[in-house]
Motif scaffolding. Structure first.
Motif, PDB file in Angstrom:
ATOM      1  N   ALA A  16       4.573   3.027  -7.151  1.00  0.00           N
ATOM      2  CA  ALA A  16       3.494   3.942  -6.947  1.00  0.00           C
ATOM      3  C   ALA A  16       2.511   4.329  -8.182  1.00  0.00           C
ATOM      4  O   ALA A  16       1.369   4.687  -7.961  1.00  0.00           O
ATOM      5  N   GLN A  17       2.908   3.901  -9.321  1.00  0.00           N
ATOM      6  CA  GLN A  17       2.318   3.815 -10.593  1.00  0.00           C
ATOM      7  C   GLN A  17       0.983   2.843 -10.357  1.00  0.00           C
ATOM      8  O   GLN A  17       0.039   3.058 -11.051  1.00  0.00           O
ATOM      9  N   SER A  18       1.227   1.864  -9.429  1.00  0.00           N
ATOM     10  CA  SER A  18       0.179   0.761  -9.566  1.00  0.00           C
ATOM     11  C   SER A  18      -0.581   0.757  -8.247  1.00  0.00           C
ATOM     12  O   SER A  18      -1.496  -0.176  -8.019  1.00  0.00           O
ATOM     13  N   VAL A  19      -0.401   1.789  -7.588  1.00  0.00           N
ATOM     14  CA  VAL A  19      -1.075   1.831  -6.193  1.00  0.00           C
ATOM     15  C   VAL A  19      -1.978   2.904  -6.237  1.00  0.00           C
ATOM     16  O   VAL A  19      -1.945   4.151  -6.526  1.00  0.00           O
ATOM     17  N   VAL A  20      -3.483   2.551  -5.692  1.00  0.00           N
ATOM     18  CA  VAL A  20      -4.467   3.389  -6.007  1.00  0.00           C
ATOM     19  C   VAL A  20      -5.216   3.789  -4.725  1.00  0.00           C
ATOM     20  O   VAL A  20      -4.917   3.166  -3.617  1.00  0.00           O
ATOM     21  N   THR A  21      -6.182   4.506  -4.613  1.00  0.00           N
ATOM     22  CA  THR A  21      -6.950   4.962  -3.281  1.00  0.00           C
ATOM     23  C   THR A  21      -8.299   4.206  -3.637  1.00  0.00           C
ATOM     24  O   THR A  21      -8.767   4.214  -4.702  1.00  0.00           O
ATOM     25  N   VAL A  22      -8.747   3.665  -2.694  1.00  0.00           N
ATOM     26  CA  VAL A  22     -10.156   2.690  -2.707  1.00  0.00           C
ATOM     27  C   VAL A  22     -10.838   3.529  -1.641  1.00  0.00           C
ATOM     28  O   VAL A  22     -10.786   3.675  -0.552  1.00  0.00           O
ATOM     29  N   TRP A  23     -12.090   3.897  -2.324  1.00  0.00           N
ATOM     30  CA  TRP A  23     -13.309   4.235  -1.426  1.00  0.00           C
ATOM     31  C   TRP A  23     -14.281   3.297  -1.399  1.00  0.00           C
ATOM     32  O   TRP A  23     -15.000   3.211  -2.416  1.00  0.00           O
ATOM     33  N   GLY A  24     -14.326   2.698  -0.311  1.00  0.00           N
ATOM     34  CA  GLY A  24     -15.461   1.594  -0.306  1.00  0.00           C
ATOM     35  C   GLY A  24     -16.306   1.613   1.165  1.00  0.00           C
ATOM     36  O   GLY A  24     -17.021   0.940   1.294  1.00  0.00           O
ATOM     37  N   GLY A  25     -16.053   2.532   2.034  1.00  0.00           N
ATOM     38  CA  GLY A  25     -16.181   2.504   3.513  1.00  0.00           C
ATOM     39  C   GLY A  25     -16.358   3.951   4.053  1.00  0.00           C
ATOM     40  O   GLY A  25     -16.368   4.625   3.365  1.00  0.00           O
ATOM     41  N   LEU A 100       9.554  -2.167   1.681  1.00  0.00           N
ATOM     42  CA  LEU A 100       8.801  -0.874   1.376  1.00  0.00           C
ATOM     43  C   LEU A 100       7.394  -0.759   1.394  1.00  0.00           C
ATOM     44  O   LEU A 100       6.798  -1.525   0.803  1.00  0.00           O
ATOM     45  N   TRP A 101       6.685  -0.189   2.406  1.00  0.00           N
ATOM     46  CA  TRP A 101       5.282  -0.259   2.305  1.00  0.00           C
ATOM     47  C   TRP A 101       4.557   1.016   1.515  1.00  0.00           C
ATOM     48  O   TRP A 101       4.635   2.329   2.184  1.00  0.00           O
ATOM     49  N   VAL A 102       4.191   0.746   0.238  1.00  0.00           N
ATOM     50  CA  VAL A 102       3.724   1.954  -0.504  1.00  0.00           C
ATOM     51  C   VAL A 102       2.252   1.926  -0.698  1.00  0.00           C
ATOM     52  O   VAL A 102       1.648   0.802  -0.897  1.00  0.00           O
ATOM     53  N   ALA A 103       1.621   3.005  -0.189  1.00  0.00           N
ATOM     54  CA  ALA A 103       0.052   3.268   0.090  1.00  0.00           C
ATOM     55  C   ALA A 103      -0.132   4.619  -0.604  1.00  0.00           C
ATOM     56  O   ALA A 103       0.529   5.372  -0.882  1.00  0.00           O
ATOM     57  N   ARG A 104      -1.539   4.519  -0.658  1.00  0.00           N
ATOM     58  CA  ARG A 104      -2.058   5.957  -1.279  1.00  0.00           C
ATOM     59  C   ARG A 104      -3.664   6.239  -0.586  1.00  0.00           C
ATOM     60  O   ARG A 104      -4.266   5.988  -1.132  1.00  0.00           O
ATOM     61  N   PRO A 105      -3.481   6.614   0.574  1.00  0.00           N
ATOM     62  CA  PRO A 105      -4.619   6.742   1.306  1.00  0.00           C
ATOM     63  C   PRO A 105      -5.419   7.967   0.701  1.00  0.00           C
ATOM     64  O   PRO A 105      -6.578   8.374   0.865  1.00  0.00           O
ATOM     65  N   ASP A 106      -4.406   8.997   0.078  1.00  0.00           N
ATOM     66  CA  ASP A 106      -4.626  10.104  -0.678  1.00  0.00           C
ATOM     67  C   ASP A 106      -3.820  10.251  -1.507  1.00  0.00           C
ATOM     68  O   ASP A 106      -3.906  10.001  -2.805  1.00  0.00           O
ATOM     69  N   ALA A 107      -2.477  10.970  -1.167  1.00  0.00           N
ATOM     70  CA  ALA A 107      -1.405  11.095  -1.744  1.00  0.00           C
ATOM     71  C   ALA A 107      -0.297   9.790  -1.580  1.00  0.00           C
ATOM     72  O   ALA A 107      -0.769   9.168  -0.733  1.00  0.00           O
ATOM     73  N   MET A 109       2.345   7.631   0.059  1.00  0.00           N
ATOM     74  CA  MET A 109       2.973   7.711   1.262  1.00  0.00           C
ATOM     75  C   MET A 109       3.919   6.373   1.348  1.00  0.00           C
ATOM     76  O   MET A 109       3.270   5.297   0.867  1.00  0.00           O
ATOM     77  N   VAL A 110       4.992   6.351   2.137  1.00  0.00           N
ATOM     78  CA  VAL A 110       5.722   5.333   2.016  1.00  0.00           C
ATOM     79  C   VAL A 110       6.133   5.101   3.648  1.00  0.00           C
ATOM     80  O   VAL A 110       6.495   6.003   4.558  1.00  0.00           O
TER      81      VAL A 110
END
Length: 234
Positions: A16-25, A100-107, A109-110
């Motif tokens: 999670a320390q390396s997963v960010v949210t990207v706003w590009g669309g 484990l699929w670790v994502a950050r669409p906002d906060a 999530m796993v």
């Protein structure tokens, strides 16, 4: 079970320390820090050459597209000043391996599951990418499939093993409703080329065709009618 649970918690916290949210669309997706000031994400959602990256704590960084590879649906972003650590990249996953699929669409999530298939190619006719030619004979050469549940914004998140190392980049748009990962080996190779301003070579024929029925009564009763030839193609 307690040992397994604790290991999964540690793996998520590390990734999670390396997963960010990207706003590009039109909607946020996820991205993974793969090198200092470099974020990897999926290409088909990015609508231009500029984006924003949000890290834990809500701080936003300006980002620009450093390289794109539509055939693998990968895009590398330059984020000057970004201090988030790069995620360790592991080996390609094996069938049956927990991920484990670790994502950050906002906060953060796993989602979790096992690797259910490893293969390729698969058609890349997804979303806005078709406007740039994806889906016209371009295919993702190798990928893995997992029963980890994709949620909105999970594309660009990291598939990690139980040690917290990335084994693939998640893509929720290749096979609708299914979790697909771009293999770590393909990610490493493609990122290395994009960082140097190069692209991976992708073989293609360069024709448009349609299936036709042949008038003969031989063994081959159907053929392909060539209806177009792409300029400067093989």
């Amino acid at each position: 079970m307690e040992t397994l649970s604790s290991g999964m918690v540690r793996a998520v916290a590390q990734a999670a320390q390396s997963v960010v949210t990207v706003w590009g669309g039109r909607r946020p997706i996820s991205g993974v820090v793969v090198a200092p000031e470099r974020v990897l994400t999926v290409d088909h959602v990015l609508e231009g050459d500029d984006a924003r990256v949000t890290v834990e704590g809500g701080h936003k960084w300006a980002a620009s597209v450093l390289g794109r590879d539509p055939s693998s649906d990968l895009a590398l972003l330059r984020v000057e000043g970004l201090t988030s650590p790069a995620l360790e990249v592991g080996q390609d996953p094996a069938l049956g391996q927990p991920v484990l699929w670790v994502a950050r669409p906002d906060a953060v999530m796993v989602s979790h599951g096992v690797v259910s298939a490893v293969g390729g190619p698969v058609s890349m006719g997804i979303g806005r990418g078709m406007e740039r030619g994806m889906g016209r004979g371009q295919r993702l050469e190798c990928y893995f499939r997992s029963d980890a549940q994709p949620y909105p914004g999970f594309s660009g998140g990291a598939f990690v093993n139980l040690n917290g190392a990335m084994v693939g980049l998640g893509n929720a748009g290749v096979l609708r409703g299914q979790g697909v990962g771009i293999l770590a080996s393909l990610v490493v190779e493609t990122v290395g080329l994009m960082a140097q301003g190069e692209r991976r070579p992708h073989p293609f024929l360069g024709i448009g065709s349609q299936s036709v029925r042949l008038p003969s009564e031989g063994a081959s009763r159907r053929g392909l009618l060539v209806v177009s030839v792409d300029p400067e193609s093989p």
